[in-house]
Design a protein around this motif. Structure first.
Motif, PDB file in Angstrom:
ATOM      1  N   ARG A 126       0.820  -1.207   0.000  1.00 57.46           N
ATOM      2  CA  ARG A 126       0.000   0.000   0.000  1.00 57.46           C
ATOM      3  C   ARG A 126       0.860   1.266   0.000  1.00 57.46           C
ATOM      4  O   ARG A 126       0.585   2.225  -0.740  1.00 57.46           O
ATOM      5  CB  ARG A 126      -0.929   0.001   1.213  1.00 57.46           C
ATOM      6  CG  ARG A 126      -1.990  -1.076   1.208  1.00 57.46           C
ATOM      7  CD  ARG A 126      -2.858  -1.044  -0.031  1.00 57.46           C
ATOM      8  NE  ARG A 126      -4.049  -1.882   0.116  1.00 57.46           N
ATOM      9  CZ  ARG A 126      -4.839  -2.231  -0.886  1.00 57.46           C
ATOM     10  NH1 ARG A 126      -4.576  -1.830  -2.132  1.00 57.46           N
ATOM     11  NH2 ARG A 126      -5.902  -2.990  -0.672  1.00 57.46           N
ATOM     12  N   LYS A 132     -11.497  -3.526   2.620  1.00 53.26           N
ATOM     13  CA  LYS A 132     -10.473  -3.105   1.659  1.00 53.26           C
ATOM     14  C   LYS A 132      -9.453  -4.204   1.405  1.00 53.26           C
ATOM     15  O   LYS A 132      -8.867  -4.290   0.323  1.00 53.26           O
ATOM     16  CB  LYS A 132      -9.773  -1.854   2.192  1.00 53.26           C
ATOM     17  CG  LYS A 132      -8.769  -1.239   1.230  1.00 53.26           C
ATOM     18  CD  LYS A 132      -8.160   0.028   1.814  1.00 53.26           C
ATOM     19  CE  LYS A 132      -7.178   0.666   0.835  1.00 53.26           C
ATOM     20  NZ  LYS A 132      -6.556   1.886   1.404  1.00 53.26           N
ATOM     21  N   SER A 133      -9.252  -5.089   2.373  1.00 51.98           N
ATOM     22  CA  SER A 133      -8.178  -6.075   2.273  1.00 51.98           C
ATOM     23  C   SER A 133      -8.561  -7.334   1.507  1.00 51.98           C
ATOM     24  O   SER A 133      -7.668  -8.058   1.059  1.00 51.98           O
ATOM     25  CB  SER A 133      -7.711  -6.474   3.677  1.00 51.98           C
ATOM     26  OG  SER A 133      -8.711  -7.217   4.360  1.00 51.98           O
ATOM     27  N   TYR A 139      -0.981  -9.373  -2.078  1.00 54.79           N
ATOM     28  CA  TYR A 139      -0.496  -7.992  -2.122  1.00 54.79           C
ATOM     29  C   TYR A 139       0.672  -7.785  -3.077  1.00 54.79           C
ATOM     30  O   TYR A 139       0.911  -6.666  -3.527  1.00 54.79           O
ATOM     31  CB  TYR A 139      -0.125  -7.523  -0.715  1.00 54.79           C
ATOM     32  CG  TYR A 139      -1.340  -7.151   0.093  1.00 54.79           C
ATOM     33  CD1 TYR A 139      -1.838  -5.860   0.081  1.00 54.79           C
ATOM     34  CD2 TYR A 139      -2.024  -8.107   0.839  1.00 54.79           C
ATOM     35  CE1 TYR A 139      -2.971  -5.509   0.807  1.00 54.79           C
ATOM     36  CE2 TYR A 139      -3.152  -7.772   1.574  1.00 54.79           C
ATOM     37  CZ  TYR A 139      -3.625  -6.469   1.550  1.00 54.79           C
ATOM     38  OH  TYR A 139      -4.753  -6.131   2.254  1.00 54.79           O
ATOM     39  N   GLU A 189      -3.725  -2.477   6.742  1.00 53.80           N
ATOM     40  CA  GLU A 189      -4.455  -1.521   5.906  1.00 53.80           C
ATOM     41  C   GLU A 189      -4.714  -0.215   6.652  1.00 53.80           C
ATOM     42  O   GLU A 189      -4.568   0.882   6.095  1.00 53.80           O
ATOM     43  CB  GLU A 189      -5.785  -2.133   5.451  1.00 53.80           C
ATOM     44  CG  GLU A 189      -5.670  -3.274   4.457  1.00 53.80           C
ATOM     45  CD  GLU A 189      -5.481  -2.802   3.019  1.00 53.80           C
ATOM     46  OE1 GLU A 189      -5.249  -1.584   2.811  1.00 53.80           O
ATOM     47  OE2 GLU A 189      -5.570  -3.648   2.107  1.00 53.80           O
ATOM     48  N   ASP A 234      -3.087   3.436   5.697  1.00 53.18           N
ATOM     49  CA  ASP A 234      -3.961   4.568   5.382  1.00 53.18           C
ATOM     50  C   ASP A 234      -3.605   5.782   6.241  1.00 53.18           C
ATOM     51  O   ASP A 234      -3.566   6.920   5.744  1.00 53.18           O
ATOM     52  CB  ASP A 234      -5.412   4.150   5.606  1.00 53.18           C
ATOM     53  CG  ASP A 234      -6.408   5.205   5.148  1.00 53.18           C
ATOM     54  OD1 ASP A 234      -6.292   5.684   4.005  1.00 53.18           O
ATOM     55  OD2 ASP A 234      -7.309   5.557   5.939  1.00 53.18           O
TER      56      ASP A 234
END
Length: 572
Positions: free
Chosen positions: A25, A140-141, A235, A562, A566
């Motif tokens: 991410r 989201k994951s 990922y 996550e 963020d």
């Protein structure tokens, strides 16, 4: 020879479950270096880490000190003798590979309870950890694939679930699904579990409710080809490796480096070459429940007395580093059964089973078809608890289960063994991780603390009695006498002795770098995962949980990665 790299904005120590998720991410917006001691599990562990049906057969998951070594995949951690658990030394496997323990776990994916995340929020003083606020990060994951009931072809194993618990429009990297092949023995054991009054949930175990229900558990399996979905395949492979992500595999972190009290980089070794990977903004430690406190300690963060005794310069005197270890234990009631099972079929017809898997992504190798349930110990057994145990258990929220039951089947000598496991999901014993040397290559000293709080023994005895009760209600499939504990084990004292001498970990240790409020003696990181007393250093993995969440923690690890990613991207 020392070589300095300084182009990374952030350096992540550990390419495991949390490490690859947060690195992926962050690398979308900045240059990130990942340090991973292992390599690729497809090479180092083959089908054992890719084919779901082999997940329970990974040899080095043996918990005894004589476990088969695979140092390409495992850190080779051993505990000190567990004085309240048969004086046993326990091997505690942890994934040393890209994907970490998401490459060797048994694939269960679910979320904890509304009350558990509320407790988390209260303990760390941050409402962003309440259920409503962490749910977006769970969504989201992961991407959910609906159950394929035609492939499952088991009329008595259908179910409903909460379709709003996931949001596939977000294209979450982790693939989550239900088994596409259902083990017949487990459908019988599921009946036994439901006979305890633990009805099948109509919404599943991803909506914040566990206690009092049972369900076929979702797993981190990609149903398109029936392969493990790990943090690496999700990922890295699904999201892709952005130009900003540089992975240093077969590279071991030795020490976090500081400029004053600011983390500035990491000393690492690849083969025999030692060098430094710099971090312009931040070091993120994701080395796991044992590895993260170990690296903090050898780097000068931890109890000052311990560090000074080993000649380590104190960077931050944090008494909580390596303390507060929570570990869930499980123990089994085993019977020979007359029903067919996947393991028995795989042993009897390996060519057919491999063909089913290869050509149809189906059959016993395609899945681990577990059925699990959760409960607070019922009043009929709770009355036997001491007042100290009842008081200790009152710390947990009302929806936090005390015991998990797991139904499974294994093959043994041509027969099928039905296994009903009980697991402590509200353990009250605490262990620790410390060091005996300033040398980072010396493994940490791990005391799991099993049964050091008598309350765990009382709950465990009740949990085993409940597992036996479930068996008594499906006695028509039982062949012969009980295999374990055995008919002679009846008194509470005998049951407790059996449990203490046979219980093993379910690989859910956590909370050794616990999140909490500043000034809390147990707290190591704040609610943004920043280490107290220093700057530019965070811990993001299961060690940073304030406690181990009830049930299987994989989903919560991804959520935390996550969430912190963020926060970093937003400048928090």
């Amino acid at each position: 020879m020392y070589i300095h790299f300084s182009d990374a904005s952030r350096t992540v120590i550990g390419g495991g479950t949390a490490g690859l998720a947060i690195a992926s991410r962050l690398s979308a917006v900045a240059k990130v270096a990942v340090i991973e001691a292992g390599g690729f599990y497809e090479q180092d562990n083959g089908n054992l880490s890719t084919v779901p049906g082999y997940a329970q057969n990974i040899p080095f998951l043996d918990t005894t000190p004589s476990y088969p070594l695979n140092s390409l995949m495992d850190w080779d951690y051993l505990s000190v003798p567990q004085t309240q658990a048969g004086n046993r030394v326990i091997h505690y496997a942890q994934g040393k590979t890209l994907g970490g323990s998401s490459a060797i776990n048994t694939l269960a994916y679910h979320r904890a309870t509304v009350g558990a995340y509320g407790k988390w929020a209260d303990l760390v003083g941050d409402t962003s950890y309440t259920w409503a606020n962490v749910l977006p990060y769970f969504k989201k994951s992961a991407t959910l694939t609906a159950p394929n009931f035609a492939k499952r072809n088991t009329p008595n194993a259908t179910f409903t679930y909460d379709t709003t618990a996931f949001d596939n429009s977000l294209k979450g990297p982790l693939q989550v699904s239900w088994a596409q092949w259902q083990d017949p023995t487990i459908t019988w054991l599921a009946q036994g579990i439901r006979s305890l009054g633990l009805a099948m949930s109509s919404i599943g175990f991803n909506s914040g409710i566990l206690a009092g229900f049972s369900a076929y558990v979702t797993t981190s399996v990609d149903p398109r080809n029936a392969t493990r979905s790990s943090s690496r395949t999700s990922y890295m492979d699904t999201v892709g490796v952005p130009a900003g992500l540089k992975v240093y595999h077969h590279t071991t972190a030795r020490k976090i480096l500081f400029n004053g009290s600011t983390a500035s980089g990491v000393s690492v070794v690849t083969d025999s070459t030692t060098y430094t990977l710099m971090a312009k903004k931040e070091v993120i430690l994701s080395a796991g429940v044992f590895g993260s406190p170990h690296l903090l300690l050898v780097s000068g963060i931890g109890p000052a007395a311990t560090l000074k005794s080993l000649g380590i310069t104190v960077v931050s005197n944090l008494a909580g580093v390596g303390q507060n270890l929570w570990d869930q234990l499980y123990f089994q009631v085993i019977n020979i059964v007359s029903t067919p099972s996947g393991p028995a079929e795989a042993a009897a017809n390996p060519a057919l089973v491999e063909k089913q898997y290869r050509e149809q992504a189906w059959g016993p190798l395609s899945s681990i078809s577990a059925y699990i349930s959760f409960e607070k110990i019922p009043a009929s057994l709770r009355g036997a608890f001491s007042s100290a145990t009842a008081t200790a258990l009152s710390w947990f929220p009302a929806d936090w289960p005390e015991v998990e039951y797991v139904a499974g089947a294994v093959a043994s000598g041509g027969a099928t063994l039905g296994v009903m496991s009980s697991c402590l999901t509200a353990p009250l014993s605490r262990g620790s991780v410390t060091i005996s040397s300033s040398d980072p290559s010396v493994l940490p000293v791990i005391d799991l603390g099993w049964f050091t709080n008598p309350a765990d023994g009382e709950v465990a005895v009740a949990g085993l009695k409940r597992a036996r009760e479930a068996w008594s209600n499906i006695s028509s499939i039982v062949v012969g006498d009980e295999i374990a504990p055995g008919a002679a084990v009846q008194s509470d004292a005998d049951i407790l002795a059996y449990i203490k001498n046979s219980a093993t970990q379910i690989w859910h240790a956590g909370a050794t770098c616990a999140m909490g409020k500043k000034g809390d003696g147990k707290a190591v990181v704040d609610s943004s995962a920043r280490v107290f007393g220093v700057s530019s250093l965070r811990v993001v993995d299961a060690s940073a949980f304030p406690f181990q969440v009830p049930g299987h923690p994989q989903g919560t690890v991804y959520m935390l990665a996550e969430k912190i990613a963020d926060a970093i991207i937003k400048g928090k």
